[in-house]
Design a protein around this motif. Structure first.
Motif, PDB file in Angstrom:
ATOM      1  N   PHE A  31       8.475   4.932  -5.904  1.00  0.00           N
ATOM      2  CA  PHE A  31       6.720   5.898  -5.597  1.00  0.00           C
ATOM      3  C   PHE A  31       5.329   6.012  -4.748  1.00  0.00           C
ATOM      4  O   PHE A  31       5.355   5.164  -5.975  1.00  0.00           O
ATOM      5  CB  PHE A  31       6.993   7.079  -6.701  1.00  0.00           C
ATOM      6  N   ASP A  32       4.576   5.597  -3.655  1.00  0.00           N
ATOM      7  CA  ASP A  32       3.283   5.130  -4.143  1.00  0.00           C
ATOM      8  C   ASP A  32       3.467   3.694  -4.539  1.00  0.00           C
ATOM      9  O   ASP A  32       1.910   3.863  -4.769  1.00  0.00           O
ATOM     10  CB  ASP A  32       2.696   6.430  -3.714  1.00  0.00           C
ATOM     11  N   VAL A  33       3.511   2.882  -4.479  1.00  0.00           N
ATOM     12  CA  VAL A  33       3.205   1.438  -5.146  1.00  0.00           C
ATOM     13  C   VAL A  33       2.914   1.072  -4.622  1.00  0.00           C
ATOM     14  O   VAL A  33       3.033   0.797  -3.124  1.00  0.00           O
ATOM     15  CB  VAL A  33       4.790   1.296  -5.332  1.00  0.00           C
ATOM     16  N   SER A  34       1.367   0.272  -4.823  1.00  0.00           N
ATOM     17  CA  SER A  34       0.604  -0.177  -4.219  1.00  0.00           C
ATOM     18  C   SER A  34       0.429  -1.583  -5.142  1.00  0.00           C
ATOM     19  O   SER A  34       0.319  -1.340  -6.304  1.00  0.00           O
ATOM     20  CB  SER A  34      -0.609   0.462  -3.841  1.00  0.00           C
ATOM     21  N   ARG A  87       6.657   3.964 -10.395  1.00  0.00           N
ATOM     22  CA  ARG A  87       5.971   3.781  -9.949  1.00  0.00           C
ATOM     23  C   ARG A  87       4.907   2.897 -10.578  1.00  0.00           C
ATOM     24  O   ARG A  87       5.282   2.171 -12.361  1.00  0.00           O
ATOM     25  CB  ARG A  87       5.155   5.247 -10.714  1.00  0.00           C
ATOM     26  N   SER A 103       0.848  -1.246   0.045  1.00  0.00           N
ATOM     27  CA  SER A 103      -0.678  -0.384  -0.123  1.00  0.00           C
ATOM     28  C   SER A 103       0.937   1.200  -0.050  1.00  0.00           C
ATOM     29  O   SER A 103       1.620   1.660   0.880  1.00  0.00           O
ATOM     30  CB  SER A 103      -0.783   0.285   1.738  1.00  0.00           C
ATOM     31  N   GLU A 104       0.884   2.188  -1.111  1.00  0.00           N
ATOM     32  CA  GLU A 104       1.561   3.679  -1.366  1.00  0.00           C
ATOM     33  C   GLU A 104       2.561   3.248  -1.018  1.00  0.00           C
ATOM     34  O   GLU A 104       3.188   4.293   0.291  1.00  0.00           O
ATOM     35  CB  GLU A 104       0.624   4.519  -0.971  1.00  0.00           C
ATOM     36  N   VAL A 105       3.859   2.211  -0.774  1.00  0.00           N
ATOM     37  CA  VAL A 105       5.250   1.831  -0.375  1.00  0.00           C
ATOM     38  C   VAL A 105       5.966   2.747  -1.653  1.00  0.00           C
ATOM     39  O   VAL A 105       6.247   3.163  -2.200  1.00  0.00           O
ATOM     40  CB  VAL A 105       5.510   0.695  -1.114  1.00  0.00           C
ATOM     41  N   ASP A 106       6.855   3.485  -0.799  1.00  0.00           N
ATOM     42  CA  ASP A 106       8.497   4.227  -0.941  1.00  0.00           C
ATOM     43  C   ASP A 106       9.220   3.523  -0.571  1.00  0.00           C
ATOM     44  O   ASP A 106       9.142   2.755   0.765  1.00  0.00           O
ATOM     45  CB  ASP A 106       8.021   5.690  -0.448  1.00  0.00           C
ATOM     46  N   LYS A 163       7.801   5.014   3.532  1.00  0.00           N
ATOM     47  CA  LYS A 163       6.028   5.112   3.139  1.00  0.00           C
ATOM     48  C   LYS A 163       5.091   4.005   2.848  1.00  0.00           C
ATOM     49  O   LYS A 163       5.952   3.235   2.269  1.00  0.00           O
ATOM     50  CB  LYS A 163       5.986   6.268   2.885  1.00  0.00           C
ATOM     51  N   GLY A 164       4.630   4.267   4.440  1.00  0.00           N
ATOM     52  CA  GLY A 164       3.179   2.923   3.054  1.00  0.00           C
ATOM     53  C   GLY A 164       3.244   1.867   4.218  1.00  0.00           C
ATOM     54  O   GLY A 164       4.142   1.978   5.203  1.00  0.00           O
TER      55      GLY A 164
END
Length: 233
Positions: free
Chosen positions: A18-21, A210, A5-8, A55-56
């Motif tokens: 960047f924001d990988v889901s 991404r 979920s929304e991984v950096d 992040k995430g």
């Protein structure tokens, strides 16, 4: 089963993801495609705990893996076939297979040494040979067999057939289809769109860290322009 979920994430001061889901359900096969250097391996290493989340969150069976050591994440039921295979060259084929083997409750299918040999008869023929004496294709078979011997809830393959001869690639894809038939959940990284369209249920494409596209096989085969743009084949 697996939810990213929304991984950096990245290396040192450099950010790669960047924001990988991304998500994988029980018994599902999911592909991750993209050109070299786009972040595929970085995502796998982040899932496995080799790189920290910036992040995430990543959850496996509804449990966050944030801050967990790599061995604890693997113990939750993630079997990893790394890029470059990383087999033990000084151990025999059979020693490689049994070195990290374990039993796990609640699986739809349990892998044994005999079943791995049935998948890869060549490994049984060379069971007493050292890992370093095998060809690249045989080492990849060994790496897959070793991961299956951990009886994973989720099998992750990074660059499943890269650098292998066409005949060996075909054999690997056929074997993964047999593994899928057992109900094994699989995340597979590769660039062979044709093979992945037959094997996987859903697909993700990554570009510059991404997720640039996601969809099922019907959508994938209908969008040849996107395939060319993000995978380059």
């Amino acid at each position: 089963m697996l939810t990213v979920s929304e991984v950096d994430s990245g290396y040192g001061r450099g950010q790669v993801l960047f924001d990988v889901s991304l998500s994988i359900g029980e018994g599902e096969v999911v592909s991750l495609m993209g050109k070299n250097g786009m972040g595929k391996t970085t995502l796998i290493r982040t899932i496995m705990g080799m790189l920290p989340l910036r992040k995430g969150d990543i959850q496996f069976n509804a449990r966050s893996t944030r801050g967990m050591a790599m061995h604890r994440i693997a113990a939750m039921g993630l079997g990893w076939v790394p890029e470059g295979r990383l087999i033990f060259p000084s151990l025999s084929v059979e020693e490689n297979l049994v070195a990290t083997a374990c039993k796990r409750k609640g699986l739809c299918h349990s892998w044994t040494l005999e079943q791995v040999y049935a998948l890869f008869p060549r490994l049984q023929e060379r069971r007493d040979n050292g890992g370093g004496q095998l060809s690249g294709g045989e080492q990849q078979m060994l790496a897959i067999g070793r991961a299956l011997m951990t009886n994973p809830k989720l099998l992750i393959l990074d660059e499943a057939t890269e650098g292998l001869a066409p005949k060996i690639r075909q054999e690997i894809w056929q074997t993964l289809s047999r593994v899928k038939e057992t109900g094994q959940s699989i995340l597979v990284v590769d660039k062979d769109v044709k093979a992945l369209s037959k094997l996987a249920d859903r697909h993700y494409m990554i570009e510059k860290g991404r997720i640039a596209w996601k969809g099922n096989t019907e959508m994938l085969m209908a969008d040849t322009q996107r395939v060319q743009q993000y995978v380059g084949v």
